[in-house]
Design a protein around this motif. Structure first.
Motif, PDB file in Angstrom:
ATOM      1  N   TYR A   1      60.766  20.082   6.460  1.00 49.22           N
ATOM      2  CA  TYR A   1      61.842  20.895   7.025  1.00 49.22           C
ATOM      3  C   TYR A   1      61.248  22.057   7.808  1.00 49.22           C
ATOM      4  CZ  TYR A   1      65.601  24.395   7.022  1.00 49.22           C
ATOM      5  OH  TYR A   1      66.515  25.345   7.376  1.00 49.22           O
ATOM      6  N   VAL A   2      61.739  22.255   9.025  1.00 45.51           N
ATOM      7  CA  VAL A   2      61.300  23.369   9.855  1.00 45.51           C
ATOM      8  C   VAL A   2      62.531  24.050  10.433  1.00 45.51           C
ATOM      9  CG1 VAL A   2      59.968  24.090  11.855  1.00 45.51           C
ATOM     10  CG2 VAL A   2      59.154  22.193  10.455  1.00 45.51           C
ATOM     11  N   ASN A   3      62.589  25.366  10.247  1.00 41.20           N
ATOM     12  CA  ASN A   3      63.684  26.150  10.820  1.00 41.20           C
ATOM     13  C   ASN A   3      63.105  27.472  11.295  1.00 41.20           C
ATOM     14  OD1 ASN A   3      66.070  27.323  11.596  1.00 41.20           O
ATOM     15  ND2 ASN A   3      66.831  27.644   9.505  1.00 41.20           N
ATOM     16  N   GLY A   4      62.768  27.528  12.584  1.00 36.84           N
ATOM     17  CA  GLY A   4      62.131  28.726  13.122  1.00 36.84           C
ATOM     18  C   GLY A   4      60.756  28.917  12.489  1.00 36.84           C
ATOM     19  N   GLU A   5      60.579  30.052  11.817  1.00 40.94           N
ATOM     20  CA  GLU A   5      59.297  30.352  11.201  1.00 40.94           C
ATOM     21  C   GLU A   5      59.223  29.867   9.755  1.00 40.94           C
ATOM     22  OE1 GLU A   5      59.187  34.576  11.805  1.00 40.94           O
ATOM     23  OE2 GLU A   5      57.965  34.363  13.608  1.00 40.94           O
ATOM     24  N   GLU A   6      60.289  29.272   9.277  1.00 36.56           N
ATOM     25  CA  GLU A   6      60.306  28.751   7.917  1.00 36.56           C
ATOM     26  C   GLU A   6      59.961  27.261   7.918  1.00 36.56           C
ATOM     27  OE1 GLU A   6      64.050  29.594   6.172  1.00 36.56           O
ATOM     28  OE2 GLU A   6      63.641  31.719   5.886  1.00 36.56           O
ATOM     29  N   LYS A   7      59.163  26.874   6.932  1.00 36.36           N
ATOM     30  CA  LYS A   7      58.768  25.471   6.830  1.00 36.36           C
ATOM     31  C   LYS A   7      58.591  25.086   5.368  1.00 36.36           C
ATOM     32  CE  LYS A   7      55.246  22.117   8.285  1.00 36.36           C
ATOM     33  NZ  LYS A   7      53.987  21.897   9.040  1.00 36.36           N
ATOM     34  N   VAL A   8      59.066  23.890   5.031  1.00 31.63           N
ATOM     35  CA  VAL A   8      58.874  23.320   3.697  1.00 31.63           C
ATOM     36  C   VAL A   8      58.382  21.890   3.864  1.00 31.63           C
ATOM     37  CG1 VAL A   8      59.959  22.628   1.544  1.00 31.63           C
ATOM     38  CG2 VAL A   8      60.675  24.747   2.653  1.00 31.63           C
TER      39      VAL A   8
ATOM     40  N   THR B   1      57.007  31.019   4.883  1.00 25.20           N
ATOM     41  CA  THR B   1      58.167  31.892   4.983  1.00 25.20           C
ATOM     42  C   THR B   1      57.723  33.256   5.492  1.00 25.20           C
ATOM     43  OG1 THR B   1      60.082  32.754   3.772  1.00 25.20           O
ATOM     44  CG2 THR B   1      57.977  32.733   2.602  1.00 25.20           C
ATOM     45  N   VAL B   2      58.690  34.137   5.712  1.00 23.02           N
ATOM     46  CA  VAL B   2      58.428  35.510   6.146  1.00 23.02           C
ATOM     47  C   VAL B   2      58.918  36.438   5.044  1.00 23.02           C
ATOM     48  CG1 VAL B   2      58.879  37.274   7.888  1.00 23.02           C
ATOM     49  CG2 VAL B   2      58.670  34.867   8.572  1.00 23.02           C
TER      50      VAL B   2
ATOM     51  N   GLY C   1      58.022  41.381   6.941  1.00 26.85           N
ATOM     52  CA  GLY C   1      57.858  40.697   8.207  1.00 26.85           C
ATOM     53  C   GLY C   1      56.551  39.932   8.320  1.00 26.85           C
ATOM     54  N   GLN C   2      55.830  39.742   7.213  1.00 23.86           N
ATOM     55  CA  GLN C   2      54.554  39.023   7.231  1.00 23.86           C
ATOM     56  C   GLN C   2      54.771  37.530   6.973  1.00 23.86           C
ATOM     57  OE1 GLN C   2      52.857  41.435   4.046  1.00 23.86           O
ATOM     58  NE2 GLN C   2      51.369  42.297   5.481  1.00 23.86           N
ATOM     59  N   HIS C   3      53.972  36.705   7.637  1.00 23.70           N
ATOM     60  CA  HIS C   3      54.029  35.267   7.431  1.00 23.70           C
ATOM     61  C   HIS C   3      53.223  34.902   6.178  1.00 23.70           C
ATOM     62  CE1 HIS C   3      55.029  35.760  11.682  1.00 23.70           C
ATOM     63  NE2 HIS C   3      55.695  34.621  11.586  1.00 23.70           N
ATOM     64  N   VAL C   4      53.909  34.330   5.203  1.00 21.29           N
ATOM     65  CA  VAL C   4      53.287  33.969   3.926  1.00 21.29           C
ATOM     66  C   VAL C   4      53.311  32.454   3.775  1.00 21.29           C
ATOM     67  CG1 VAL C   4      53.379  34.217   1.419  1.00 21.29           C
ATOM     68  CG2 VAL C   4      54.022  36.145   2.893  1.00 21.29           C
TER      69      VAL C   4
ATOM     70  N   SER D   1      48.235  32.520   1.384  1.00 22.89           N
ATOM     71  CA  SER D   1      47.684  33.240   2.531  1.00 22.89           C
ATOM     72  C   SER D   1      48.773  34.103   3.166  1.00 22.89           C
ATOM     73  CB  SER D   1      47.118  32.266   3.570  1.00 22.89           C
ATOM     74  OG  SER D   1      48.143  31.444   4.092  1.00 22.89           O
ATOM     75  N   VAL D   2      48.352  35.204   3.774  1.00 22.57           N
ATOM     76  CA  VAL D   2      49.263  36.124   4.459  1.00 22.57           C
ATOM     77  C   VAL D   2      48.735  36.347   5.867  1.00 22.57           C
ATOM     78  CG1 VAL D   2      50.270  38.431   4.463  1.00 22.57           C
ATOM     79  CG2 VAL D   2      49.902  37.245   2.287  1.00 22.57           C
ATOM     80  N   GLU D   3      49.614  36.120   6.850  1.00 23.32           N
ATOM     81  CA  GLU D   3      49.241  36.258   8.264  1.00 23.32           C
ATOM     82  C   GLU D   3      47.989  35.442   8.590  1.00 23.32           C
ATOM     83  OE1 GLU D   3      50.830  37.781  10.778  1.00 23.32           O
ATOM     84  OE2 GLU D   3      52.494  38.230   9.434  1.00 23.32           O
ATOM     85  N   GLY D   4      47.925  34.241   8.036  1.00 22.97           N
ATOM     86  CA  GLY D   4      46.811  33.343   8.304  1.00 22.97           C
ATOM     87  C   GLY D   4      45.530  33.669   7.570  1.00 22.97           C
ATOM     88  N   LYS D   5      45.528  34.730   6.767  1.00 28.16           N
ATOM     89  CA  LYS D   5      44.335  35.124   6.023  1.00 28.16           C
ATOM     90  C   LYS D   5      44.494  34.701   4.572  1.00 28.16           C
ATOM     91  CE  LYS D   5      41.446  39.128   4.873  1.00 28.16           C
ATOM     92  NZ  LYS D   5      41.281  40.615   5.024  1.00 28.16           N
ATOM     93  N   GLU D   6      43.531  33.943   4.100  1.00 27.95           N
ATOM     94  CA  GLU D   6      43.602  33.429   2.737  1.00 27.95           C
ATOM     95  C   GLU D   6      43.440  34.579   1.739  1.00 27.95           C
ATOM     96  OE1 GLU D   6      42.335  29.170   1.516  1.00 27.95           O
ATOM     97  OE2 GLU D   6      40.635  30.475   1.077  1.00 27.95           O
ATOM     98  N   MET D   7      44.453  34.776   0.897  1.00 26.46           N
ATOM     99  CA  MET D   7      44.430  35.883  -0.052  1.00 26.46           C
ATOM    100  C   MET D   7      43.909  35.461  -1.416  1.00 26.46           C
ATOM    101  SD  MET D   7      45.433  38.272   1.867  1.00 26.46           S
ATOM    102  CE  MET D   7      45.599  39.564   0.644  1.00 26.46           C
ATOM    103  N   ALA D   8      44.357  34.310  -1.907  1.00 26.18           N
ATOM    104  CA  ALA D   8      43.940  33.874  -3.238  1.00 26.18           C
ATOM    105  C   ALA D   8      43.937  32.359  -3.303  1.00 26.18           C
ATOM    106  CB  ALA D   8      44.864  34.444  -4.307  1.00 26.18           C
TER     107      ALA D   8
END
Length: 513
Positions: free
Chosen positions: A164-171, A202-203, A207-210, A245-252
């Motif tokens: 599923y894709v809806n704008g910046e959301e994806k599953v 998701t956002v 406003g960050q991409h997670v 990951s947050v904003e393309g940066k792997e966090m954990a």
């Protein structure tokens, strides 16, 4: 000619038998439906009273070889459901092939006689519409269940892939396959299954991409009804990899997360025991290797009758709370009431003189492994006589003995704090220097207050207790003296003066980010 007539007669006879048997088993299934739904609701109420849900069926239409109906899950009348709102419902379409040899079963070359084979799909309604939207209009759940004449069931449950894709959301979800077997009395249940992968984009509120991804989820377990608690048995669950990951940066990144829980009735048939094991093969935070860990927690000698009473009380009181709108509409009040309910019943769980052990709680990295072990023997306070007038008497009513030990290798702790400092923005050399100062300072402070010692470059703390007597790092003292060391109210102030040579060195200033 006669042989042909005989053959036709046999075929006709078999057809009559098949038709009659299918009609009979369909009628028998219809007659047992109310009983089966009632049993399911009883199980649901016992296992999860806080869910506040009730199962029912509607639109039963019986045919000769096939029948159909709908299963409906709704909030229980007069209660607030933790899952569904009062106007919501989850509905399943049930298509039933009658036995003794259901057509759906024959398609899989399963020749075992059975009462019916049931095909289950989810109904698209206002409650489930979002799930249909991300499943491209299809039922996310597709299950096939064999119902034996003894009432036992065997279900193959397929979860369909999602994309599923809806704008910046994806599953995205690979789908999963699960199997559930239940005996005719509902006494024994076995569940297993796996899902290969999944992704959620998701956002967040900032406003960050997670993005969260997982790989290799598996579960396997079985349970049996117990006279004391609802069920005892074993359940395993594992995840090969979980990444955030947050904003393309792997966090954990977590790898090799395993959970194994089991419970059983002890040999004396009066007490219960349980154990839960956690293990994590690897934890990385922003590409820094933080290490791996494990925990084994055991509890034994739980009085079965007491556990049963506590469970019954907890379930009954939980139902009352869910029926009170003033409580359910305020999550903080509800949480407080649940904690109070548990605290009020906690003394009853001490009836069997339970034993709690942690063996071990550990964390490991490239420089070593820290461990904590605990053995706690408790007592039933109801067996105590007289009035407790001293701290020792109060504790002795509940605690029979305690034995614990903490070991932290200095090199291991320094490595861990070095990684943490780098995550905070320090350069490697600065981080190593700061970590060294911090660990030395903490070790010095522990020795200053006599709560730790140094052994072979390890920070060590051991504590034993029995009969009002404490042994802290080999030094015996009354319990009141131990409490007084920490300057707790009414117990006096610490009588140990800081040693100048053990004062912690000052840490360097935190760099500006």
């Amino acid at each position: 000619m006669k042989k042909s007539l005989v053959a036709v007669g046999v075929i006709v006879a078999l057809g009559v038998v098949w038709t009659g048997t299918a009609w009979y088993t369909g009628k028998q299934l219809e007659g047992r439906m109310a009983e089966m739904i009632g049993n399911a609701n009883a199980e649901l109420k016992k296992a999860s009273p806080e869910a506040g849900l009730t199962l029912s069926y509607q639109d039963y239409q019986r045919g000769l070889f096939h029948s159909s109906m709908q299963l409906v899950i709704k909030p229980t009348q007069g209660m607030t459901s933790a899952i569904l709102k009062p106007d919501q419902s989850i509905v399943f379409n049930e298509t039933i092939d009658h036995g003794p040899f259901p057509f759906a079963q024959l398609k899989k070359f399963n020749l075992l006689p059975s009462m019916a084979s049931v095909h289950t799909t989810l109904v698209n309604n206002p409650t489930t519409k979002p799930l249909f939207d991300i499943a491209k209009g299809q039922s996310f759940i597709d299950a096939q269940t064999r119902i034996g004449y003894s009432g036992d069931t065997s279900s193959d449950i397929n979860l369909l892939p999602l994309n599923y894709v809806n704008g910046e959301e994806k599953v995205a979800f690979s789908g999963g396959q699960f199997k559930a077997d239940v005996d005719g009395q509902g006494d024994k249940i076995a569940v297993s299954g796996e899902a290969e992968s999944g992704l959620v984009n998701t956002v967040n509120e900032y406003g960050q991409h997670v993005q969260m991804t997982f790989n290799g989820i598996k579960t396997e377990g079985d349970s049996a009804r117990s006279e004391f608690i609802e069920r005892v048995g074993q359940q395993k669950a594992s995840i090969e990899k979980l990444a955030i990951s947050v904003e393309g940066k792997e966090m954990a990144v977590l790898e090799g997360l395993n959970i194994n829980a089991k419970s059983a009735v002890q040999d004396d048939k009066k007490h219960l025991s349980g154990q839960i094991d956690y293990s994590l093969d690897s934890l990385k935070v922003q590409n820094k290797d933080i290490g791996s860990g494990k925990l084994t927690l055991k509890i034994g000698n739980l009085d079965g009758a007491a556990v049963h009473d506590v469970t019954q009380r907890y379930n009954a009181e939980s139902q009352k709370l869910l029926a009170d709108p003033a409580v359910t509409q305020n999550p903080e009040v509800y949480q407080q009431k649940i904690v109070e309910l548990f605290a009020a019943n906690l003394p009853l769980l001490l009836k069997g003189d339970p034993v709690i052990t942690v063996a071990p709680l550990s964390w490991k990295n490239a420089k070593g492994e820290s461990t904590f072990n605990l053995s706690l023997f408790l007592k039933d306070p109801a067996q105590a006589t007289g009035e407790a007038t001293t701290l020792e008497e109060q504790v002795n009513r509940v605690v029979k003995s305690l034995d614990s030990k903490l070991v932290i290798p200095v090199d291991m702790a320094t490595e861990l704090m070095t990684q943490v400092a780098q995550l905070e923005g320090y350069q490697p050399a600065e981080a190593a220097k700061l970590a060294d100062q911090q660990i030395k300072g903490l070790a010095a402070m522990g020795q200053m207050f006599r709560v730790t010692t140094m052994e072979d470059n390890n920070v060590v703390s051991s504590l034993q207790y029995a009969n009002g007597q404490v042994t802290l790092n080999g030094q015996k003292m009354p319990l009141s003296d131990l409490v007084g060391m920490f300057g707790m109210p009414g117990t006096g102030e610490p009588d140990v003066a800081p040693a100048p040579e053990l004062e912690a060195p000052a840490a360097p200033a935190v760099p500006q980010q």
